[in-house]
Design a protein around this motif. Structure first.
Motif, PDB file in Angstrom:
ATOM      1  N   ALA A  59       0.838  -1.193   0.000  1.00 50.88           N
ATOM      2  CA  ALA A  59       0.000   0.000   0.000  1.00 50.88           C
ATOM      3  C   ALA A  59       0.871   1.240   0.000  1.00 50.88           C
ATOM      4  CB  ALA A  59      -0.909   0.001   1.231  1.00 50.88           C
ATOM      5  N   VAL A  60       0.379   2.265  -0.673  1.00 53.29           N
ATOM      6  CA  VAL A  60       1.099   3.534  -0.649  1.00 53.29           C
ATOM      7  C   VAL A  60       0.069   4.657  -0.637  1.00 53.29           C
ATOM      8  CG1 VAL A  60       1.354   3.705  -3.167  1.00 53.29           C
ATOM      9  CG2 VAL A  60       2.995   4.865  -1.684  1.00 53.29           C
ATOM     10  N   GLU A  74       4.217  -2.384   3.518  1.00 56.61           N
ATOM     11  CA  GLU A  74       4.490  -3.592   2.745  1.00 56.61           C
ATOM     12  C   GLU A  74       4.531  -4.755   3.727  1.00 56.61           C
ATOM     13  OE1 GLU A  74       7.561  -2.958  -0.072  1.00 56.61           O
ATOM     14  OE2 GLU A  74       7.671  -5.036  -0.710  1.00 56.61           O
ATOM     15  N   LEU A  75       3.578  -5.673   3.589  1.00 56.72           N
ATOM     16  CA  LEU A  75       3.463  -6.767   4.560  1.00 56.72           C
ATOM     17  C   LEU A  75       3.508  -8.110   3.854  1.00 56.72           C
ATOM     18  CD1 LEU A  75       0.425  -5.381   6.605  1.00 56.72           C
ATOM     19  CD2 LEU A  75       2.793  -5.467   7.412  1.00 56.72           C
ATOM     20  N   PHE A  98      12.457 -12.639   3.695  1.00 59.63           N
ATOM     21  CA  PHE A  98      12.155 -11.408   4.417  1.00 59.63           C
ATOM     22  C   PHE A  98      11.084 -11.625   5.481  1.00 59.63           C
ATOM     23  CE2 PHE A  98       8.893 -11.317   1.323  1.00 59.63           C
ATOM     24  CZ  PHE A  98       9.512 -11.455   0.082  1.00 59.63           C
ATOM     25  N   ASP A 186       7.016  -3.342 -12.307  1.00 55.77           N
ATOM     26  CA  ASP A 186       6.836  -4.031 -11.028  1.00 55.77           C
ATOM     27  C   ASP A 186       5.502  -4.723 -10.884  1.00 55.77           C
ATOM     28  OD1 ASP A 186       8.777  -4.337  -9.077  1.00 55.77           O
ATOM     29  OD2 ASP A 186       9.031  -2.164  -9.054  1.00 55.77           O
ATOM     30  N   THR A 189       3.945  -7.634  -7.928  1.00 49.92           N
ATOM     31  CA  THR A 189       4.273  -7.610  -6.500  1.00 49.92           C
ATOM     32  C   THR A 189       3.214  -6.678  -5.929  1.00 49.92           C
ATOM     33  OG1 THR A 189       5.660  -5.645  -6.528  1.00 49.92           O
ATOM     34  CG2 THR A 189       6.741  -7.738  -7.011  1.00 49.92           C
ATOM     35  N   SER A 191       3.301  -4.348  -3.692  1.00 53.52           N
ATOM     36  CA  SER A 191       3.694  -2.949  -3.618  1.00 53.52           C
ATOM     37  C   SER A 191       3.820  -2.328  -5.000  1.00 53.52           C
ATOM     38  CB  SER A 191       5.025  -2.801  -2.877  1.00 53.52           C
ATOM     39  OG  SER A 191       4.789  -2.919  -1.503  1.00 53.52           O
ATOM     40  N   GLY A 192       4.364  -3.108  -5.918  1.00 52.28           N
ATOM     41  CA  GLY A 192       4.501  -2.620  -7.288  1.00 52.28           C
ATOM     42  C   GLY A 192       3.148  -2.291  -7.882  1.00 52.28           C
ATOM     43  N   PHE A 195       1.639   0.784  -6.300  1.00 50.17           N
ATOM     44  CA  PHE A 195       2.243   1.996  -6.833  1.00 50.17           C
ATOM     45  C   PHE A 195       1.662   2.328  -8.209  1.00 50.17           C
ATOM     46  CE2 PHE A 195       5.516   4.346  -9.155  1.00 50.17           C
ATOM     47  CZ  PHE A 195       5.826   5.337  -8.252  1.00 50.17           C
TER      48      PHE A 195
END
Lengths: 220, 639
Positions: A59-60, A74-75, A98, A186, A189, A191-192, A195
């Motif tokens: 998320a952003v 980012e989870l 990670f 991206d 993913t 987050s990608g 975004f």
């Protein structure tokens, strides 16, 4: 019903109560530039609401109509259910190197992060349902946030004539990227995609000739 | 914590200075702190005179134009494209913006918070230097706009800022005027006047600087009557002075002048105020050190790797041209410089295009420019006219060879188009199969034109015979010009045909000595300076040059000058033709710069009386040269 609800109420964790309390204010009249939007995407083990699980959430935030990179989340979630078919697409493996969190931790972080912001997702229904299912598993209620779907917002930028020619009204994120000239580097993913969704949202707003001082309600 | 978005941003930033100078972790941290802005065309990132945002910017995609607004004009100072920084003012002086930044096309811009980057600048000397440089490169433009309206535009690019070696130390005035604190203003002013300098430093008995008196002090304090000219200098001097050591770099000096809004810096032995005065560095010295030097541009052109960048340089050339015209530099000199730059642009475009071809050229070739560029008379950027000549090959190889050069030509013309040389509407370009031929084909073509008498052949030959080699083999080109001169020597008929063409150009003036304006079409009621005035002079010069076998002289002015030597009895006429051509060319160029077009069609109502008279004076030699041609080639019989 009231008795049942009161009993449950006691068991609700603080973060849920805090979350709910944020929705007392009505910001429908606020200008768009003053509102916080959160673009997000979930990657899942599959497309079944019941059986599949969230692998990751990206998320952003959009503040002052710009993507605010420091305001992001980012989870990666621990997995019990694991569907090896989708691993290829998303590149997320179980116990990747990670940090991973439990579903309950993820939900708590996510709720704290989104607050009462307007949520933006591509094909938002799917992401909303996946999150709501996770909330349900944690014994919590559904998301209260307003939702915007970049897929349907994008449809509004098309001429009605063009729209009537199209067989289906769903635009894939790839189609969106091509049309709005967004780099797809991206994709796949969380987050990608979050975004890209955020960028698509900013571009669509311009296309729809929406001004930063217009009130938020114009989007719905 | 994993941060995919920051990583992607880092992937981009690490390609560009100053970010490329940072450690990976540091850059990732910074990447996580930026804002991503999407701007549609025409939106401002910031506007002139706004207070500085607490962030600076790097272009991710698109192009951001930096504009400086003066009374009614908005001048483009610079265009930032992918990887360029702008809005650096916050990092340096924190005053209001001196320029506006506007999206020239839809753009994505990263905003980097100044608070995050400050520590980086403080710690990393290399980064610090780079930012100063970049800022100076942008600032230079408005800075060089002095009150007097002098303008020397010299923003080239961040890269060139280095090339111009603003990192080199300043060269300052080593013998500055100085005086004692007890001196009288009037005496000092007289001294300044005799030495034609605009400043004098007041020093103590050790020659340590106490203060400075500049022209503006005299203006503000004496001329206004605030102080009498009999005052002591200490009463009106500006004090204390800013002192620096002679190790100051040009970029630093520039920042120092801007930051303190002063026009002079004192250079002392150890850089402090308590040290001997060794020199003065002024605004003017700064301008001089930037050097308005076309050779810098040419050097830059030769280094450029992307066509886009060439486009940008061509825009700078346009500014250089404006300055030259304002400064009344001799036309011939301007022509030479601009042609030189244009040629360099074409050559570089060819080199870049050749690199993009899958294989090297199969045989030797020459790339020719035609028309005004061939005559080296192209000041404003206009259409491209060009052609390719390639070596004769075996019949079975012809197809392949021709296709190779056509493809190459397509690349080249596309590149030239990007730079700003518009495609020729008549397709007179090497990418047209008609104008991309082997040597023997060209010879046949030239001979054909010289023996046929159609209107088309005269027109084409008048364009193609003014060819100029810019790239490739010169032997083939010489061979071609021999064909032309041989043809001319065999019969005067061809010249006569060209002459008829020149005579048929309508006269610039009508019966009542009024300008003849276009009757219809897009340019109705405008005066076509090219067809009605310049072409006659150009065509006549060409015919006479062919008549005299003047090989290798394509330029109209040079042709007339040479003709004046060859025919002393017509010297006066040829000289007046040259003069008229100079005036017309300048006139057209100015018009073009004002209206941002080719300058060809002039709206009469925008001309002052003086301009009209100036133009009319040019028409006399046009009429005379037409008469000369008529007599010499007995054209009456042809018409």
């Amino acid at each position: 019903m009231s008795l049942w609800s009161r009993k449950r109420d006691k068991e609700f964790p603080d973060f849920w109560k805090d979350y709910l309390s944020l929705f007392n204010n009505n910001y429908q009249k606020s200008p768009i530039e003053s509102v916080r939007f959160v673009a997000f995407d979930t990657e899942t083990t599959g497309f079944d609401y019941l059986d599949d699980r969230i692998l990751s959430i990206g998320a952003v935030a959009i503040n002052r109509l710009a993507i605010d990179v420091p305001d992001q989340l980012e989870l990666y979630l621990e997995q019990d259910v694991f569907n090896s078919d989708t691993v290829e697409i998303h590149g997320i493996r179980r116990n990747n190197n990670f940090k991973v969190v439990s579903e309950s931790e993820a939900i708590e972080s996510f709720l704290k992060y989104i607050g009462n912001s307007i949520l933006i997702a591509h094909h938002a229904d799917f992401d909303r349902r996946m999150i709501n299912k996770a909330l349900q598993r944690q014994g919590l209620g559904e998301l209260k946030n307003k939702f915007l779907d970049t897929g349907s917002l994008f449809g509004k930028t098309k001429h009605p004539v063009y729209r009537s020619y199209r067989k289906h009204t769903h635009y894939s994120l790839d189609e969106l990227c091509d049309d709005l000239k967004i780099s797809k580097s991206d994709r796949h993913t969380a987050s990608g995609d979050a975004f890209i969704t955020a960028l698509a949202f900013l571009k669509i707003i311009v296309k729809l000739k929406i001004d930063k001082i217009d009130s938020v309600s114009i989007l719905f | 914590m994993k941060n995919t978005i920051a990583e992607r941003i880092q992937d981009f930033l690490k390609e560009f200075p100053p970010f490329s100078m940072l450690e990976k972790d540091e850059l990732l941290m910074i990447s996580g702190q930026i804002r991503v802005m999407y701007l549609e065309k025409g939106t401002y990132v910031f506007e002139q005179d706004q207070s500085c945002h607490d962030e600076f910017y790097i272009v991710r995609e698109g192009a951001i134009g930096l504009y400086r607004t003066t009374k009614n004009d908005q001048d483009l100072v610079d265009i930032c494209d992918s990887g360029d920084l702008f809005g650096l003012r916050i990092m340096i002086i924190k005053k209001d913006y001196r320029m506006s930044a506007k999206a020239d096309e839809e753009s994505i811009v990263y905003a980097i918070p100044s608070s995050i980057f400050k520590p980086v600048i403080d710690e990393n000397r290399e980064v610090n230097k780079f930012l100063l440089e970049t800022f100076a490169a942008h600032a230079r433009n408005y800075y060089t706009e002095t009150e007097k309206g002098d303008r020397i535009d010299n923003t080239i690019s961040i890269d060139t800022a280095k090339d111009l070696s603003t990192l080199r130390t300043i060269s300052y005035r080593k013998k500055p005027l100085f005086c004692q604190p007890t001196s009288i203003v009037k005496d000092v002013a007289l001294q300044m006047n005799t030495h034609k300098v605009n400043s004098i430093v007041v020093v103590d008995e050790n020659k340590y600087p106490l203060g400075i008196i500049t022209d503006s002090d005299l203006r503000a304090k004496i001329a206004t009557g605030l102080f009498s000219s009999g005052s002591v200098v200490t009463e009106i001097m500006t004090t204390p002075v800013k002192t620096y050591s002679k190790k100051l770099t040009i970029a630093e000096a520039q920042i120092a002048l801007i930051k303190n809004s002063i026009s002079h810096l004192c250079i002392t032995k150890d850089g402090t105020r308590n040290s001997k005065l060794v020199g003065v560095f002024s605004n003017h010295d700064l301008l001089v050190s930037f050097g308005n030097n076309p050779s810098v541009l040419i050097k830059e052109i030769k280094r450029v790797k992307k066509i886009q960048r060439l486009r940008y340089i061509r825009k700078q050339v346009q500014k250089l041209l404006e300055t030259y015209l304002e400064q009344d530099i001799p036309t011939m000199h301007i022509l030479n410089l601009i042609s030189e730059i244009n040629d360099a642009l074409v050559v570089r475009t060819i080199e870049i295009s050749l690199k993009e071809m899958p294989s090297p050229p199969p045989v030797k070739f020459s790339f020719l420019v035609l028309g005004s560029q061939g005559r080296r008379e192209q000041l404003l950027i206009t259409d491209q006219d060009n052609a390719i000549v390639f070596e004769d090959v075996r019949k079975e190889d012809y197809e392949l060879t021709k296709n190779y050069f056509l493809e190459l030509a397509r690349q080249i013309t596309k590149g030239l188009h990007t730079i700003g040389f518009e495609y020729c509407p008549a397709e007179m370009m090497a990418s047209n199969a008609r104008w991309c031929m082997s040597l023997s084909e060209w010879e046949t073509q030239f001979k054909g034109w010289m023996t046929s008498s159609t209107e088309e052949s005269t027109l084409l030959s008048s364009i193609f015979f003014d060819f100029q080699l810019v790239y490739g083999d010169s032997d083939m080109v010489n061979q071609l010009s021999n064909v032309v001169f041989d043809g001319v020597n065999k019969s005067n008929r061809f010249l006569a045909l060209l002459g008829v063409n020149a005579l048929q150009k309508p006269s610039p003036l009508g019966f009542f000595k009024q300008f003849l304006v276009e009757q219809n079409g897009e340019h109705k009621d405008t005066f076509d300076i090219k067809t009605r005035a310049m072409m006659v002079l150009i065509d006549s010069a060409r015919i006479l040059a062919l008549y005299h076998n003047l090989k290798g002289i394509n330029n109209t002015l040079l042709r007339y000058e040479t003709l004046a030597e060859l025919e002393p009895n017509n010297k006066e006429l040829f000289e007046s033709c040259a003069k008229a051509f100079r005036v017309l060319l300048k006139f057209r160029t100015r018009q073009g710069l004002i209206h941002k077009d080719s300058g060809r069609f002039i709206k009469l109502n925008t001309l002052s009386k003086k301009d009209k008279l100036k133009l009319k004076r040019c028409f006399k030699p046009i009429k005379d040269i037409q008469e000369l041609l008529g007599v010499r080639f007995q054209l009456k019989t042809f018409m």
